[in-house]
Write a protein that holds these residues in place. Structure first.
Motif, PDB file in Angstrom:
ATOM      1  N   THR A   4       0.976  -1.305  -0.040  1.00 12.85           N
ATOM      2  CA  THR A   4      -0.066   0.038  -0.140  1.00 12.85           C
ATOM      3  C   THR A   4       0.732   1.460   0.118  1.00 12.85           C
ATOM      4  O   THR A   4       0.297   2.458   0.159  1.00 12.85           O
ATOM      5  CB  THR A   4      -1.131   0.059   1.348  1.00 12.85           C
ATOM      6  N   SER A   5       2.138   0.955  -0.219  1.00 13.93           N
ATOM      7  CA  SER A   5       3.073   2.309  -0.158  1.00 13.93           C
ATOM      8  C   SER A   5       2.679   3.266  -1.331  1.00 13.93           C
ATOM      9  O   SER A   5       1.940   2.957  -2.422  1.00 13.93           O
ATOM     10  CB  SER A   5       4.417   1.714  -0.378  1.00 13.93           C
ATOM     11  N   THR A   6       2.916   4.496  -1.229  1.00 16.94           N
ATOM     12  CA  THR A   6       2.567   5.411  -2.230  1.00 16.94           C
ATOM     13  C   THR A   6       3.075   5.210  -3.681  1.00 16.94           C
ATOM     14  O   THR A   6       4.364   4.934  -3.520  1.00 16.94           O
ATOM     15  CB  THR A   6       3.048   6.801  -1.706  1.00 16.94           C
ATOM     16  N   PRO A   7       2.276   5.158  -4.548  1.00 18.59           N
ATOM     17  CA  PRO A   7       2.831   4.951  -5.978  1.00 18.59           C
ATOM     18  C   PRO A   7       3.647   6.095  -6.486  1.00 18.59           C
ATOM     19  O   PRO A   7       3.729   7.288  -5.813  1.00 18.59           O
ATOM     20  CB  PRO A   7       1.706   4.791  -6.905  1.00 18.59           C
ATOM     21  N   LYS A   8       4.528   5.736  -7.459  1.00 22.50           N
ATOM     22  CA  LYS A   8       5.450   6.656  -8.100  1.00 22.50           C
ATOM     23  C   LYS A   8       4.697   7.695  -8.916  1.00 22.50           C
ATOM     24  O   LYS A   8       3.478   7.502  -9.377  1.00 22.50           O
ATOM     25  CB  LYS A   8       6.538   5.957  -9.060  1.00 22.50           C
ATOM     26  N   PRO A   9       5.410   8.928  -8.863  1.00 15.93           N
ATOM     27  CA  PRO A   9       4.494   9.999  -9.843  1.00 15.93           C
ATOM     28  C   PRO A   9       3.885   9.327 -11.221  1.00 15.93           C
ATOM     29  O   PRO A   9       4.826   8.370 -11.842  1.00 15.93           O
ATOM     30  CB  PRO A   9       5.720  11.022 -10.267  1.00 15.93           C
ATOM     31  N   GLY A  10       2.815   9.786 -11.848  1.00 16.45           N
ATOM     32  CA  GLY A  10       2.404   9.155 -12.984  1.00 16.45           C
ATOM     33  C   GLY A  10       3.144   9.296 -14.141  1.00 16.45           C
ATOM     34  O   GLY A  10       3.023   8.049 -14.861  1.00 16.45           O
ATOM     35  N   GLN A  21       3.976   5.743 -16.104  1.00 14.77           N
ATOM     36  CA  GLN A  21       3.758   5.680 -17.415  1.00 14.77           C
ATOM     37  C   GLN A  21       4.960   5.195 -18.512  1.00 14.77           C
ATOM     38  O   GLN A  21       4.989   4.280 -19.492  1.00 14.77           O
ATOM     39  CB  GLN A  21       3.245   6.887 -18.029  1.00 14.77           C
ATOM     40  N   GLN A  22       5.923   5.707 -17.988  1.00 17.22           N
ATOM     41  CA  GLN A  22       7.173   5.420 -18.882  1.00 17.22           C
ATOM     42  C   GLN A  22       7.672   4.145 -18.878  1.00 17.22           C
ATOM     43  O   GLN A  22       8.007   3.386 -19.447  1.00 17.22           O
ATOM     44  CB  GLN A  22       8.291   6.400 -18.489  1.00 17.22           C
ATOM     45  N   ALA A  23       7.729   3.790 -17.310  1.00 16.07           N
ATOM     46  CA  ALA A  23       7.894   2.014 -16.923  1.00 16.07           C
ATOM     47  C   ALA A  23       7.062   1.344 -17.533  1.00 16.07           C
ATOM     48  O   ALA A  23       7.295   0.182 -18.130  1.00 16.07           O
ATOM     49  CB  ALA A  23       7.803   2.109 -15.401  1.00 16.07           C
ATOM     50  N   ARG A  24       5.859   1.415 -17.852  1.00 19.90           N
ATOM     51  CA  ARG A  24       4.990   0.742 -18.140  1.00 19.90           C
ATOM     52  C   ARG A  24       5.119   0.715 -19.903  1.00 19.90           C
ATOM     53  O   ARG A  24       5.219  -0.486 -20.390  1.00 19.90           O
ATOM     54  CB  ARG A  24       3.265   1.099 -17.953  1.00 19.90           C
ATOM     55  N   ASP A  25       5.524   1.909 -20.274  1.00 15.91           N
ATOM     56  CA  ASP A  25       5.611   1.711 -21.873  1.00 15.91           C
ATOM     57  C   ASP A  25       6.875   0.901 -22.092  1.00 15.91           C
ATOM     58  O   ASP A  25       6.717   0.279 -23.181  1.00 15.91           O
ATOM     59  CB  ASP A  25       5.778   3.042 -22.498  1.00 15.91           C
ATOM     60  N   SER A  26       7.901   1.029 -21.446  1.00  6.38           N
ATOM     61  CA  SER A  26       9.239   0.242 -21.620  1.00  6.38           C
ATOM     62  C   SER A  26       8.883  -1.423 -21.275  1.00  6.38           C
ATOM     63  O   SER A  26       9.418  -2.185 -22.060  1.00  6.38           O
ATOM     64  CB  SER A  26      10.190   0.776 -20.523  1.00  6.38           C
ATOM     65  N   PHE A  27       7.864  -1.713 -20.489  1.00  7.43           N
ATOM     66  CA  PHE A  27       7.934  -3.107 -20.226  1.00  7.43           C
ATOM     67  C   PHE A  27       6.972  -3.620 -21.478  1.00  7.43           C
ATOM     68  O   PHE A  27       7.256  -4.595 -21.743  1.00  7.43           O
ATOM     69  CB  PHE A  27       6.976  -3.227 -18.818  1.00  7.43           C
ATOM     70  N   LEU A  28       6.068  -2.930 -21.801  1.00  9.89           N
ATOM     71  CA  LEU A  28       4.989  -3.475 -22.952  1.00  9.89           C
ATOM     72  C   LEU A  28       5.889  -3.470 -24.308  1.00  9.89           C
ATOM     73  O   LEU A  28       5.719  -4.183 -25.147  1.00  9.89           O
ATOM     74  CB  LEU A  28       4.086  -2.374 -23.081  1.00  9.89           C
ATOM     75  N   THR A  29       7.023  -2.502 -24.512  1.00  7.51           N
ATOM     76  CA  THR A  29       7.707  -2.459 -25.671  1.00  7.51           C
ATOM     77  C   THR A  29       8.668  -3.649 -25.781  1.00  7.51           C
ATOM     78  O   THR A  29       9.048  -4.294 -26.731  1.00  7.51           O
ATOM     79  CB  THR A  29       8.012  -1.329 -26.038  1.00  7.51           C
ATOM     80  N   LEU A  59      11.580  -4.363 -16.737  1.00  3.59           N
ATOM     81  CA  LEU A  59      11.165  -3.787 -15.597  1.00  3.59           C
ATOM     82  C   LEU A  59      11.905  -2.809 -14.793  1.00  3.59           C
ATOM     83  O   LEU A  59      13.094  -3.248 -14.552  1.00  3.59           O
ATOM     84  CB  LEU A  59      10.780  -4.953 -14.678  1.00  3.59           C
ATOM     85  N   ASN A  60      11.410  -1.805 -14.481  1.00  2.75           N
ATOM     86  CA  ASN A  60      12.115  -0.804 -13.732  1.00  2.75           C
ATOM     87  C   ASN A  60      11.620  -1.023 -12.464  1.00  2.75           C
ATOM     88  O   ASN A  60      10.608  -0.558 -11.685  1.00  2.75           O
ATOM     89  CB  ASN A  60      11.775   0.695 -14.239  1.00  2.75           C
ATOM     90  N   SER A  61      12.635  -1.737 -11.463  1.00  2.00           N
ATOM     91  CA  SER A  61      12.177  -1.986 -10.020  1.00  2.00           C
ATOM     92  C   SER A  61      12.218  -0.962  -9.373  1.00  2.00           C
ATOM     93  O   SER A  61      11.898  -0.910  -8.236  1.00  2.00           O
ATOM     94  CB  SER A  61      13.243  -3.068  -9.571  1.00  2.00           C
ATOM     95  N   LYS A  62      13.012   0.289  -9.578  1.00  3.95           N
ATOM     96  CA  LYS A  62      12.795   1.402  -8.977  1.00  3.95           C
ATOM     97  C   LYS A  62      11.577   2.392  -8.803  1.00  3.95           C
ATOM     98  O   LYS A  62      11.536   2.979  -8.042  1.00  3.95           O
ATOM     99  CB  LYS A  62      14.162   2.300  -9.242  1.00  3.95           C
ATOM    100  N   VAL A  63      11.039   1.992  -9.824  1.00  2.00           N
ATOM    101  CA  VAL A  63       9.735   2.641 -10.150  1.00  2.00           C
ATOM    102  C   VAL A  63       8.420   1.980  -9.880  1.00  2.00           C
ATOM    103  O   VAL A  63       7.450   2.456  -9.476  1.00  2.00           O
ATOM    104  CB  VAL A  63       9.731   3.401 -11.654  1.00  2.00           C
TER     105      VAL A  63
END
Length: 595
Positions: A7-13, A17-25, A29-33
């Motif tokens: 339940t920790s605070t998510p990273k800024p949007g 979004q950049q991490a998601r785009d990187s994973f999908l392409t 996986l950016n474990s820091k984000v």
């Protein structure tokens, strides 16, 4: 894992979004984000090939209020009053992620939810829509917050979802999820806290209601136990009780058969009488009477009477099972099969053996031939090798008029060969006093042409049970196999290692067990096999003891997987469950797929 991690605070949007785009392409996986539970969910969603752009969750008609919905109603009503001025939707789902109820005071949010199909009747399991507060909470089994771009499917990026699993307070089984959903702009840290506390209140309400139902069922069970001379069993969706007389009268295999037969009456509001043919050869009459807590069905009580001690197929008294050369097993289930095959061989009546691959059909036929055939002639013709020459060999075997002929894996035969074989069997039918013919085949899937053209030549069919249905024979079977695999050397197995082997469902049956022991014997030729000596496939299994209901569910999953050669999609469809659910069952029950 620490709840705060979930339940920790998510990273800024933007970073998400950049991490998601990187994973999908690229799959990176950016474990820091990206938080670890979201990473795991993204990987699952990717393996399930969830559409990242379009939402098209499955829809199911709702039959009416479920026990969970009825218990949750007062809690959700109170929560709705508290959140009447908030832009938050209250959502209740079942254990498969199917939305049962939704309440939302904000018309704008309702329109957004409808557009996303987050409404009653739609499934929000991970396999349908990817990472989300409902499906991911079900997969992880703990309260889960999914915000903005943490969602796998892009069109859910405008939501913040806090899902808290609801467990049965008595059995601990997963019943569903309480989810609070808002837009990302209206999300706050209290969303997860509120979802978790509401789920706990629902569990408390379930305890109150289930306590009343179980008390009513227990009262009727005790009343039935007052009648001397009968076994008594009581069951509900979460509970099974069996009195001492039933436990003493019926062995574990018979008890499992009684429980399986009782499923035809379970949930019925009306009395039902059932008859069960048991593995031991007994025939039992089961009189079911429903039990009520007020107007609510609490379960049912069954009085069990043995109708006869005769063999259910012949009506004759059960005979003594001979010692079978080359085989091991003393359970009632296994001995009943051995006796049936031996009787058929002694009488010269042709027969069919059905069962899953690896259960020991050929070994059983070979053993009976060794016991009853003085000439010792035993010929196996594998249908996988069928050809004109194959049929000529069968004709020669039939003309010899002595010994045993086995047509193995008859379900593999093509139409022309089936017709030709049928003609051969018909031509040599008058020689049955000489050559004895047996057919082996799988129970499922059926070959209709074999059923229509070949089975009429055989007087009866016997099903050889899978190993998981007579695991008590492992105490004899494992030492027997070790002795055959490791001749000249003393190799035993520790109680702990044997107990671990007995926890496995053994989809490959005795043949899979033989391969496992062979692998062990190739590295250890003497001494005692310990837990650490077992291969990984034998340690990836549930450590807890399953209830009878759970064992039946596990067997149903295993059977479906066997029928469909390990295809989880087809198995899930047959069982009426989602892909996500069957994956979870495979993991929970430690089912190891080797087929």
């Amino acid at each position: 894992m620490d709840q705060n991690h979930w339940t920790s605070t998510p990273k800024p949007g933007r970073l998400l979004q950049q991490a998601r785009d990187s994973f999908l392409t690229s799959g990176d996986l950016n474990s820091k984000v990206v938080r670890e539970p979201i990473q795991a969910s993204w990987l699952r969603s990717s393996r399930l090939r969830v559409d990242t752009d379009n939402l098209d969750p499955a829809y199911h008609e709702l039959d009416g209020p479920t026990p969970l919905a009825l218990s949750a109603a007062p809690v959700l009503s109170a929560l709705a009053n508290e959140l009447a001025n908030e832009s938050v939707s209250i959502i209740l789902t079942d254990q498969h992620g199917l939305v049962l109820q939704r309440a939302c005071p904000d018309p704008a949010l309702v329109r957004q939810l409808d557009k996303a199909h987050l409404a009653p009747g739609f499934s929000y399991a991970e396999e349908e829509v990817g990472t989300n507060g409902i499906g991911t909470a079900l997969e992880a089994g703990v309260p889960t917050m999914v915000t903005g771009s943490e969602h796998f499917t892009g069109s859910l990026g405008g939501f913040a979802c806090a899902g808290a699993p609801i467990h049965h307070p008595v059995t601990g089984s997963l019943l569903g999820v309480l989810d609070l959903t808002s837009s990302v702009t209206h999300s706050n840290a209290l969303l997860m806290f509120c979802a978790r506390s509401t789920a706990q209140k629902i569990e408390h309400q379930l305890l109150t209601r289930s306590g009343a139902r179980e008390l009513a069922l227990f009262r009727d069970y005790l009343a039935a136990c007052q009648h001397p001379g009968s076994g008594v069993m009581a069951l509900s969706a979460d509970l099974v009780m069996m009195n001492n007389q039933a436990q003493q009268r019926f062995d574990p295999a018979d008890q499992a058969a009684l429980l399986a037969r009782s499923a035809d009456a379970a949930g019925s509001p009306n009395p039902v009488t059932l008859v069960a043919d048991l593995p031991s050869g007994l025939v039992a009459r089961m009189d079911y009477r429903p039990s009520f807590a007020g107007s609510e069905l609490a379960g049912g009580v069954l009085r069990i009477q043995v109708q006869s001690g005769l063999d259910s197929s012949t009506g004759a008294p059960a005979s003594v099972v001979p010692v079978m050369p080359g085989l091991a097993g003393t359970s009632a289930t296994w001995q009943r099969v051995c006796q049936a095959v031996d009787t058929s061989r002694r009488n010269g009546s042709w027969m069919v053996l059905e069962g899953e691959a690896g259960v020991g059909k050929i070994a059983l036929l070979r053993s009976v031939n060794q016991l009853r055939n003085s000439s010792g002639h035993f010929r196996v013709m594998d249908s996988a090798e069928a050809s004109p020459a194959w049929l000529d060999t069968i004709a020669e075997e039939l003309s010899v008029g002595a010994g045993s002929l086995v047509v193995r894996r008859a379900h593999l035969l093509d139409s022309d060969t089936i017709s030709a074989l049928s003609e051969l069997l018909l031509e040599y039918a008058d020689q049955r006093r000489g050559v004895w013919v047996a057919l082996t085949m799988r129970s499922e899937p059926r070959n209709p042409e074999v059923d229509a053209q070949l089975l009429p030549h055989f007087s009866h069919t016997v099903e050889v049970p899978p190993l998981r249905h007579h695991l008590e024979d492992m105490h004899k079977l494992v030492p027997h196999l070790l002795g055959r695999l490791n001749r000249g050397n003393s190799l035993t197995i520790s109680p702990a290692a044997l107990a671990q082997l007995m926890r496995l469902p053994w989809l490959g049956n005795v043949e899979q067990l033989r391969r496992v022991l062979l692998r062990i014997a190739q590295h250890r030729r003497s001494g005692t096999i310990e837990l650490d000596d077992l291969p990984g496939e034998c340690r990836a299994t549930t450590r807890r003891r399953l209830t009878q209901l759970e064992s039946l569910e596990r067997d149903a999953v295993v059977k479906a997987l066997v029928i469909h050669r390990g295809n989880k999609d087809k198995a899930a469809s047959d069982l009426g469950m989602s892909r996500a659910t069957i994956y979870r069952k495979i993991r929970d029950y430690g089912i190891v797929l080797t087929i």
